[in-house]
Scaffold this active site. Structure first.
Site, PDB file in Angstrom:
ATOM      1  N   TYR A  61     -24.613 -33.222  11.822  1.00  0.00           N
ATOM      2  CA  TYR A  61     -23.974 -33.333  10.504  1.00  0.00           C
ATOM      3  C   TYR A  61     -23.058 -32.121  10.340  1.00  0.00           C
ATOM      4  CZ  TYR A  61     -23.751 -34.695   5.555  1.00  0.00           C
ATOM      5  OH  TYR A  61     -23.332 -35.125   4.317  1.00  0.00           O
ATOM      6  N   MET A 253     -27.111 -46.146   9.931  1.00  0.00           N
ATOM      7  CA  MET A 253     -28.561 -46.127  10.152  1.00  0.00           C
ATOM      8  C   MET A 253     -28.971 -46.736  11.494  1.00  0.00           C
ATOM      9  SD  MET A 253     -29.732 -44.503   7.572  1.00  0.00           S
ATOM     10  CE  MET A 253     -31.447 -44.610   8.006  1.00  0.00           C
TER      11      MET A 253
HETATM   12  N1  LIG Z   1     -21.309 -40.926   3.310  1.00  0.00           N
HETATM   13  C1  LIG Z   1     -21.942 -40.402   2.271  1.00  0.00           C
HETATM   14  O1  LIG Z   1     -21.403 -39.611   1.515  1.00  0.00           O
HETATM   15  C2  LIG Z   1     -23.353 -40.830   2.018  1.00  0.00           C
HETATM   16  C3  LIG Z   1     -23.967 -40.513   0.804  1.00  0.00           C
HETATM   17  C4  LIG Z   1     -25.269 -40.973   0.590  1.00  0.00           C
HETATM   18  C5  LIG Z   1     -25.924 -41.684   1.581  1.00  0.00           C
HETATM   19  N2  LIG Z   1     -25.279 -41.926   2.752  1.00  0.00           N
HETATM   20  C6  LIG Z   1     -25.881 -42.731   3.814  1.00  0.00           C
HETATM   21  O2  LIG Z   1     -26.329 -43.913   3.211  1.00  0.00           O
HETATM   22  C7  LIG Z   1     -27.403 -44.450   3.962  1.00  0.00           C
HETATM   23  C8  LIG Z   1     -28.538 -44.729   2.992  1.00  0.00           C
HETATM   24  O3  LIG Z   1     -29.015 -43.501   2.465  1.00  0.00           O
HETATM   25  P1  LIG Z   1     -30.271 -43.508   1.470  1.00  0.00           P
HETATM   26  O4  LIG Z   1     -30.702 -42.120   1.243  1.00  0.00           O
HETATM   27  O5  LIG Z   1     -29.939 -44.367   0.299  1.00  0.00           O
HETATM   28  O6  LIG Z   1     -31.307 -44.272   2.410  1.00  0.00           O
HETATM   29  P2  LIG Z   1     -32.853 -44.523   2.232  1.00  0.00           P
HETATM   30  O7  LIG Z   1     -33.173 -44.719   0.795  1.00  0.00           O
HETATM   31  O8  LIG Z   1     -33.565 -43.474   3.002  1.00  0.00           O
HETATM   32  O9  LIG Z   1     -33.025 -45.932   2.964  1.00  0.00           O
HETATM   33  C9  LIG Z   1     -32.713 -46.108   4.299  1.00  0.00           C
HETATM   34  C10 LIG Z   1     -32.093 -47.481   4.454  1.00  0.00           C
HETATM   35  O10 LIG Z   1     -31.652 -47.658   5.788  1.00  0.00           O
HETATM   36  C11 LIG Z   1     -32.213 -48.874   6.307  1.00  0.00           C
HETATM   37  N3  LIG Z   1     -32.421 -48.667   7.743  1.00  0.00           N
HETATM   38  C12 LIG Z   1     -33.106 -47.690   8.331  1.00  0.00           C
HETATM   39  N4  LIG Z   1     -33.046 -47.796   9.672  1.00  0.00           N
HETATM   40  C13 LIG Z   1     -32.305 -48.898   9.926  1.00  0.00           C
HETATM   41  C14 LIG Z   1     -31.883 -49.564  11.108  1.00  0.00           C
HETATM   42  N5  LIG Z   1     -32.210 -49.089  12.319  1.00  0.00           N
HETATM   43  N6  LIG Z   1     -31.130 -50.676  10.987  1.00  0.00           N
HETATM   44  C15 LIG Z   1     -30.801 -51.151   9.770  1.00  0.00           C
HETATM   45  N7  LIG Z   1     -31.164 -50.577   8.608  1.00  0.00           N
HETATM   46  C16 LIG Z   1     -31.907 -49.464   8.694  1.00  0.00           C
HETATM   47  C17 LIG Z   1     -33.492 -49.062   5.543  1.00  0.00           C
HETATM   48  O11 LIG Z   1     -33.880 -50.414   5.594  1.00  0.00           O
HETATM   49  P3  LIG Z   1     -35.428 -50.875   5.515  1.00  0.00           P
HETATM   50  O12 LIG Z   1     -35.760 -50.944   4.050  1.00  0.00           O
HETATM   51  O13 LIG Z   1     -35.408 -52.209   6.162  1.00  0.00           O
HETATM   52  O14 LIG Z   1     -36.238 -49.865   6.252  1.00  0.00           O
HETATM   53  C18 LIG Z   1     -33.057 -48.619   4.147  1.00  0.00           C
HETATM   54  O15 LIG Z   1     -32.319 -49.629   3.520  1.00  0.00           O
HETATM   55  C19 LIG Z   1     -27.716 -43.421   5.024  1.00  0.00           C
HETATM   56  O16 LIG Z   1     -27.050 -43.800   6.204  1.00  0.00           O
HETATM   57  C20 LIG Z   1     -27.105 -42.154   4.474  1.00  0.00           C
HETATM   58  O17 LIG Z   1     -26.777 -41.229   5.477  1.00  0.00           O
HETATM   59  C21 LIG Z   1     -24.027 -41.520   2.979  1.00  0.00           C
END
Ligand SMILES: NC(=O)c1ccc[n+]([C@@H]2O[C@H](COP(=O)([O-])OP(=O)(O)OC[C@H]3O[C@@H](n4cnc5c(N)ncnc54)[C@H](OP(=O)(O)O)[C@@H]3O)[C@@H](O)[C@H]2O)c1
Length: 355
Positions: A61, A253
């Site tokens: 990161y 993810m």
């Molecule tokens: N770019 C940005 O500024 C930004 C900001 C915020 C978040 N994000 C990104 O947004 C994503 C979600 O973040 P969060 O904190 O909301 O996540 P989270 O609440 O920790 O949830 C993780 C999510 O990812 C899914 N997942 C995990 N492993 C997976 C795989 N191998 N294949 C498909 N789905 C998978 C999970 O599905 P299940 O329920 O099926 O386990 C769940 O929906 C992350 O990638 C994070 O890095 C990016």
């Protein structure tokens, strides 16, 4: 000004990038002294483990603490325990959250520049306050900054069970915008579909059932697609998009690349964009913009547009389990966990409701 926090703080610390369970250790830090000019002393209550935190420890990161001796944690809720001279706007007892990434929230206490912390009101509750910095503002920014969405329009997304995904569903629903939500197949499918629909989701489906369910739904083709998975799941969202639609990738993810299909580009002129809250977005907003975004999320909690995410709290250490923090990472690695894993630095005193 007021008194300094007494006990020596402890923190999860790493010296070189690697897998969290291999490189992190719980260490005692030097005792805190009275905060200097422009500084505040904070006692941490809850600090989430977000996907970006894992990537940070792995060295994947772009924003990370200085190593060796780095403390991870981009997000967290802390209470002000002492304020130094020349600090305005923060008082002892305030709940605060970070305005800038990589300040190191996986700790019990610390001293920080006051200008980098923002007050959140207690009435929104612990779960909302501890998770307000990254995910709901990302959902809001992605819904507002790429495509002009009107009531009746549709947004498609994968990773809809994520905290971002659930915020997208709720904010869109409050604005009359429909959502198509693609999730992974799971043992508790019916309960998950019911939960997302209760938040306002219009369609909840899987990659496998998407074509059939979409046709049956009668929903208009989305102008905006949101992708936090990559691979086939990104292509599934792209397939739903209307001519001239936009796919915004904000996470990966599945650790698979996003393929921009030739047909999608030629026949539908789909735009492929990216979003990064802590990078380009934060730079464009400045600290004031970040404060304003968080304040608007506070109002969404107060008005019932948003409900707080479910939490899975873990202590850093207990008398019986001095390495209790390791259990938190085991939970993070579990599929379909349905809750945001947080370090609970209050010894359970905060009374965080478990998912
Ligand atoms: N770019 C940005 O500024 C930004 C900001 C915020 C978040 N994000 C990104 O947004 C994503 C979600 O973040 P969060 O904190 O909301 O996540 P989270 O609440 O920790 O949830 C993780 C999510 O990812 C899914 N997942 C995990 N492993 C997976 C795989 N191998 N294949 C498909 N789905 C998978 C999970 O599905 P299940 O329920 O099926 O386990 C769940 O929906 C992350 O990638 C994070 O890095 C990016």
């Amino acid at each position: 000004m007021s008194t300094a926090a007494a006990a020596a703080p402890r923190a999860l610390v790493y010296d070189a990038p690697g897998e969290p369970l291999e490189v992190l250790s719980l260490r005692e830090l030097p005792a805190l002294t009275a905060p200097g000019p422009g500084q505040v002393q904070l006692r941490f209550l809850l600090s989430p483990i977000n996907p970006s935190d894992i990537n940070t420890v792995q060295g994947k990161y772009p924003l990370m603490p200085q190593l060796p001796g780095g403390v991870p944690g981009h997000e967290g809720l802390a209470e002000v325990t002492a304020v130094g001279p020349q600090v305005t706007g923060l008082s002892v007892g305030d709940w605060v959250v970070p305005l800038k990434s990589a300040q190191g929230t996986w700790r019990t206490a610390g001293t920080f520049p006051a200008e980098l912390w923002h007050v959140v009101p207690r009435d929104i509750g612990l779960a909302a306050a501890a998770t307000i910095v990254i995910n709901p503002p990302s959902a809001l920014a992605m819904l507002e900054n790429f495509v002009s969405l009107q009531p009746g329009d549709t947004v498609a997304q994968n990773g809809a069970t994520s905290v971002v995904g659930e915020a997208v569903i709720q904010i869109a629903h409050s604005r009359g915008i429909k959502t198509i939500n693609i999730i992974r197949d799971r043992p508790d499918m019916d309960a998950t579909v019911a939960r997302l629909k209760a938040l306002g989701a219009d369609l909840v489906t899987t990659e496998e059932r998407l074509t059939e369910d979409l046709k049956a739904s009668g929903l208009p083709a989305p102008k905006l697609g949101l992708n936090c998975v990559g691979g086939n799941a990104a292509q599934a969202v792209t397939r739903t998009l209307a001519d001239g639609g936009t796919l915004v990738t904000y996470g990966g993810m599945a650790l698979q690349p996003v393929t921009a299909g030739v047909a999608a580009m030629i026949f539908k002129d789909i735009s492929f964009r990216g979003f990064w809250l802590s990078g380009r977005w934060a730079q464009s907003q400045g600290l004031q913009g970040r404060r304003a975004a968080m304040d608007s999320i506070v109002e969404m909690y107060r008005s019932g547009v948003l409900t707080p995410p479910r939490l899975a709290p873990f202590p850093l250490a207990t008398a019986a389990d001095p390495e209790a923090w390791r259990r938190a990472f085991e939970k993070v690695a579990a599929a379909h966990r349905g809750a945001k894993v947080v370090f609970d630095m209050t010894g359970g005193a905060a009374g965080v409701p478990e998912a």
